[in-house]
Design an enzyme around this catalytic site. Sequence first.
Site, PDB file in Angstrom:
ATOM      1  CG  ASP A   8      -0.358   0.203   2.535  1.00 27.96           C
ATOM      2  OD1 ASP A   8       0.876   0.338   2.607  1.00 27.96           O
ATOM      3  OD2 ASP A   8      -1.101   0.258   3.530  1.00 27.96           O
ATOM      4  CG  HIS A   9      -0.689   4.783   1.541  1.00 30.79           C
ATOM      5  ND1 HIS A   9      -1.760   3.901   1.617  1.00 30.79           N
ATOM      6  CD2 HIS A   9      -0.634   5.416   2.737  1.00 30.79           C
ATOM      7  CE1 HIS A   9      -2.325   4.019   2.808  1.00 30.79           C
ATOM      8  NE2 HIS A   9      -1.658   4.927   3.507  1.00 30.79           N
ATOM      9  CB  CYS A  65       1.000  -2.196   4.709  1.00 32.57           C
ATOM     10  SG  CYS A  65       0.781  -3.236   6.156  1.00 32.57           S
ATOM     11  CB  THR A  67       2.212  -2.121  10.907  1.00 31.06           C
ATOM     12  OG1 THR A  67       0.995  -2.566  10.274  1.00 31.06           O
ATOM     13  CG2 THR A  67       2.008  -0.758  11.534  1.00 31.06           C
ATOM     14  CG  MET A  71       0.114  -5.502   3.433  1.00 29.83           C
ATOM     15  SD  MET A  71      -0.922  -5.644   1.967  1.00 29.83           S
ATOM     16  CE  MET A  71      -0.267  -4.302   0.971  1.00 29.83           C
ATOM     17  CG  HIS A  98      10.494 -24.400  12.238  1.00 29.65           C
ATOM     18  ND1 HIS A  98      10.659 -24.256  13.594  1.00 29.65           N
ATOM     19  CD2 HIS A  98      11.679 -24.862  11.771  1.00 29.65           C
ATOM     20  CE1 HIS A  98      11.895 -24.618  13.934  1.00 29.65           C
ATOM     21  NE2 HIS A  98      12.535 -24.983  12.839  1.00 29.65           N
ATOM     22  CG  HIS A 133       8.904 -28.294  11.056  1.00 25.92           C
ATOM     23  ND1 HIS A 133       8.630 -27.774  12.304  1.00 25.92           N
ATOM     24  CD2 HIS A 133      10.242 -28.501  11.012  1.00 25.92           C
ATOM     25  CE1 HIS A 133       9.767 -27.646  12.977  1.00 25.92           C
ATOM     26  NE2 HIS A 133      10.754 -28.083  12.226  1.00 25.92           N
TER      27      HIS A 133
HETATM   28  C1  RB5 Z   1      -1.742   2.965   6.410  1.00 26.23           C
HETATM   29  O1  RB5 Z   1      -1.733   4.193   7.062  1.00 26.23           O
HETATM   30  C2  RB5 Z   1      -1.462   1.860   7.414  1.00 26.23           C
HETATM   31  O2  RB5 Z   1      -2.552   1.682   8.248  1.00 26.23           O
HETATM   32  C3  RB5 Z   1      -1.126   0.577   6.682  1.00 26.23           C
HETATM   33  O3  RB5 Z   1      -0.031   0.775   5.861  1.00 26.23           O
HETATM   34  C4  RB5 Z   1      -0.786  -0.613   7.558  1.00 26.23           C
HETATM   35  O4  RB5 Z   1       0.167  -0.280   8.521  1.00 26.23           O
HETATM   36  C5  RB5 Z   1      -1.918  -1.344   8.130  1.00 26.23           C
HETATM   37  O5  RB5 Z   1      -1.779  -2.361   8.796  1.00 26.23           O
END
Ligand code: RB5
Length: 146
Positions: A8-9, A65, A67, A71, A98, A133
């Site tokens: 994402d951005h 993304c 964090t 995703m 694993h 595993h």
């Molecule tokens: C976008 O601001 C942020 O929420 C996204 O990139 C991600 O961290 C979501 O889990």
Amino acid sequence: MKIAIASDHGGLNLREEIKSLMDEMGIEYEDFGCECETSVDYPDYALPVAEKVAGGEFDKGILICGTGIGMSISANKVKGIRCALVHDVFSAKATREHNDSNILAMGERVIGPGLAREIAKVWLSTDFEGGRHENRVGKITAYETK
Ligand code: RB5
């Protein structure tokens, strides 16, 4: 090995970094966006990549993304996906050996590009160990298909 990659951005810069790593490693990949720096919704990028990996069109996927959390949550909703959110090299190796993880998720706002490259490099070049595993991963697959 063919990799599907998307972000994402919040993961744009790291996506470019990982693409250049895959160029250096001679790994084939296809980039599924996002195209812009405006705000987008991570499931719109995670789910298509996860479906392509689950369907066998791609061997593995990489999703980025801010964090890595959004995703990974999204990708793991798709049957057959074992998406690992990884921010250290030890886990990158362990989750391939694993868990036979087939998607790697990382957060651009969590780690720097140097560490992310090392994580991706190890994850892309480590094989599943199988053995004990296999049975454990098989239990996840069995749960998905019951
Ligand atoms: C976008 O601001 C942020 O929420 C996204 O990139 C991600 O961290 C979501 O889990």
